[in-house]
Scaffold this active site. Sequence first.
Site, mmCIF file in Angstrom:
data_model
loop_
_atom_site.group_PDB
_atom_site.id
_atom_site.type_symbol
_atom_site.label_atom_id
_atom_site.label_comp_id
_atom_site.label_asym_id
_atom_site.label_seq_id
_atom_site.Cartn_x
_atom_site.Cartn_y
_atom_site.Cartn_z
ATOM 1 N N CYS A 50 -19.146 -7.162 -17.067
ATOM 2 C CA CYS A 50 -19.045 -6.725 -15.670
ATOM 3 C C CYS A 50 -19.931 -7.586 -14.764
ATOM 4 O O CYS A 50 -21.121 -7.756 -15.036
ATOM 5 C CB CYS A 50 -19.473 -5.269 -15.566
ATOM 6 S SG CYS A 50 -19.479 -4.688 -13.863
ATOM 7 N N ASP A 61 -10.582 4.563 -2.985
ATOM 8 C CA ASP A 61 -9.586 5.222 -3.851
ATOM 9 C C ASP A 61 -10.311 5.705 -5.119
ATOM 10 O O ASP A 61 -11.544 5.645 -5.194
ATOM 11 C CB ASP A 61 -8.425 4.270 -4.174
ATOM 12 C CG ASP A 61 -8.851 3.095 -5.040
ATOM 13 O OD1 ASP A 61 -10.072 2.938 -5.293
ATOM 14 O OD2 ASP A 61 -7.967 2.322 -5.470
ATOM 15 N N CYS A 117 -18.939 -2.882 -19.697
ATOM 16 C CA CYS A 117 -20.173 -3.279 -18.997
ATOM 17 C C CYS A 117 -20.633 -4.688 -19.403
ATOM 18 O O CYS A 117 -21.213 -5.405 -18.596
ATOM 19 C CB CYS A 117 -21.284 -2.271 -19.278
ATOM 20 S SG CYS A 117 -20.860 -0.592 -18.760
ATOM 21 N N CYS A 133 -14.316 -1.550 -14.972
ATOM 22 C CA CYS A 133 -15.032 -0.272 -14.907
ATOM 23 C C CYS A 133 -14.000 0.858 -15.031
ATOM 24 O O CYS A 133 -13.814 1.678 -14.143
ATOM 25 C CB CYS A 133 -15.804 -0.171 -13.589
ATOM 26 S SG CYS A 133 -17.013 1.147 -13.585
ATOM 27 N N GLU A 158 0.825 -1.211 0.000
ATOM 28 C CA GLU A 158 0.000 0.000 0.000
ATOM 29 C C GLU A 158 0.861 1.264 0.000
ATOM 30 O O GLU A 158 0.526 2.243 -0.644
ATOM 31 C CB GLU A 158 -0.973 0.009 1.197
ATOM 32 C CG GLU A 158 -2.092 -1.014 1.079
ATOM 33 C CD GLU A 158 -2.989 -0.793 -0.155
ATOM 34 O OE1 GLU A 158 -3.043 0.341 -0.672
ATOM 35 O OE2 GLU A 158 -3.614 -1.760 -0.609
ATOM 36 N N TYR A 170 -6.557 6.481 3.940
ATOM 37 C CA TYR A 170 -6.732 5.448 2.919
ATOM 38 C C TYR A 170 -5.902 4.201 3.260
ATOM 39 O O TYR A 170 -6.414 3.070 3.273
ATOM 40 C CB TYR A 170 -6.344 5.973 1.523
ATOM 41 C CG TYR A 170 -6.202 4.825 0.566
ATOM 42 C CD1 TYR A 170 -7.326 4.229 0.005
ATOM 43 C CD2 TYR A 170 -4.939 4.268 0.290
ATOM 44 C CE1 TYR A 170 -7.216 3.126 -0.820
ATOM 45 C CE2 TYR A 170 -4.820 3.165 -0.536
ATOM 46 C CZ TYR A 170 -5.958 2.593 -1.089
ATOM 47 O OH TYR A 170 -5.844 1.497 -1.882
ATOM 48 N N CYS A 205 -26.382 -1.973 -11.992
ATOM 49 C CA CYS A 205 -25.662 -0.715 -12.207
ATOM 50 C C CYS A 205 -26.564 0.350 -12.860
ATOM 51 O O CYS A 205 -26.968 0.228 -14.018
ATOM 52 C CB CYS A 205 -24.439 -0.976 -13.082
ATOM 53 S SG CYS A 205 -23.525 0.543 -13.394
HETATM 54 S S1 SF4 Z 1 -21.874 -2.125 -15.425
HETATM 55 FE FE1 SF4 Z 1 -21.519 -0.357 -14.116
HETATM 56 S S2 SF4 Z 1 -19.971 -1.015 -12.679
HETATM 57 FE FE2 SF4 Z 1 -19.913 -2.462 -14.382
HETATM 58 S S3 SF4 Z 1 -18.396 -1.677 -15.816
HETATM 59 FE FE3 SF4 Z 1 -20.367 -0.848 -16.450
HETATM 60 S S4 SF4 Z 1 -20.502 1.110 -15.409
HETATM 61 FE FE4 SF4 Z 1 -18.914 -0.055 -14.379
#
Ligand code: SF4
Length: 332
Positions: free
Chosen positions: A188, A126, A185, A178, A25, A108, A194
Site C-alpha cells: 500500500c 463512497d 498493507c 485496501c 458515475e 455523491y 496508516c
Molecule cells: S496500510 Fe492502511 S490504507 Fe493501506 S491497505 Fe493497509 S489498512 Fe488500507
Amino acid sequence: MPWRVPPADRKAGVAPDPYAVWLSEVMLQQTTVAAVRDYHRKFTALWPTVRDLAAADDAAVMAAWAGLGYYARARNLLKCARVMVADHGGQFPSDLATLLTLPGIGPYTAAAIAAIAFDAPETVVDGNVERVMARMFDIHTPLPAAKPELTARARALTPAVRAGDYAQAVMDLGATICTPRNPACGICPWRAPCAARIAGTAADLPRKTPKKKTPTRYGIAYVARRADGAILLETRPDSGLLGGMLGWPCSDWVEDPAPAPPIAADWTAVEAEARHTFTHFHLHLRIMVAHVPLDAQPDRGHFVARPEFSPAALPTAMRKVYDLVADLVQID
Ligand code: SF4
C-alpha cells in the site's frame, strides 16, 4: 476504464470529458466497473455527446440500457441530458450546487463530477473512501454513525489541486488494495501513516452496527362459532397494533402468552399456526376453535351473523387465521 484520461494525456493537458464522467458515475451506481465498461463504450459510440443523447429516442436508450438494471437511472439519464441542453446550452455545470439541481444527480454523483471532470476541490465519499478513512485514522465508531467523521477526515485530506486525481486514487486504493477483507498493507502506498496498520486493526475496520434481529411474539387466537353460524369477533382497542380493526379475540402478543379464552367453551387446538410479520416483530398465532350453543354469552367480543361477516374486512394477520380454520369451523 474508458472514461478515464491516462496519466500521460493528463500531463499533456487533456481534460476529462464531463459527459463521459457523468455517464460512468450514473452507470456505476449499484453496478460494478466490469459490468459498466461495455455499456459505457456502447453509449458513447451511439451518442457521443450529451446533445446526441438528449435527441435520442427514449426506446432506443432504454434498449441500450437493458441488462444494467435499476431502470429509473436510464430515465433520469435522458431527463438530465435534456435539461442540460435546454437549460445549460449542452454544457455541464462545474459547481456542486448547480449539479445537484439536475435529475438523477445526488450528493455523491455531483461531487464526483465536480472533482473528476472539473478538478473542483470537492470531497467524494463512497464505501471505498469510508473504509480507507476508517483505517487510515483507526476510527472504531461503527457505521453509519461514523459517516460524518469519515467525511470530515476525507474532506481535510482533499487537495486544492488535482482533486479529481486524488478522489479517483483513494477510491481505487479502496477497490484494489485496501479491500474489505485482507487489505494488502504490504504494497500500500499509504502504509507509513496508516494508524490501523500500525495498530493491527485494519481487517476489523470499518465497524458496522449490527442489524437488530426482529423479535418474535406469540399469541393465541380464539375462533368460536355459534350454533346459528354466527362467529365471535372483537374490535381491537383503538390504541395499539391493528387499533380499531375487527379480529379474532386473542391473548396478549408476548413471549409466553397466558390463555385468555373470550367465552367458556370446549376449546380445541388447531395444528397449524398463523404467522405474520409486522414492522418490528414476527407474530406466531396459535389457534383454538370451539362450537358454542345459541345462548352462549361471551366475556368479550360480539357475535356477528354469518351474512354480515366479510373476511376481506379482516387485517391480514387475522385473515391468515381465517384461512386456516374456515373449513374446520364451517365459516366459509
Ligand atoms: S496500510 Fe492502511 S490504507 Fe493501506 S491497505 Fe493497509 S489498512 Fe488500507
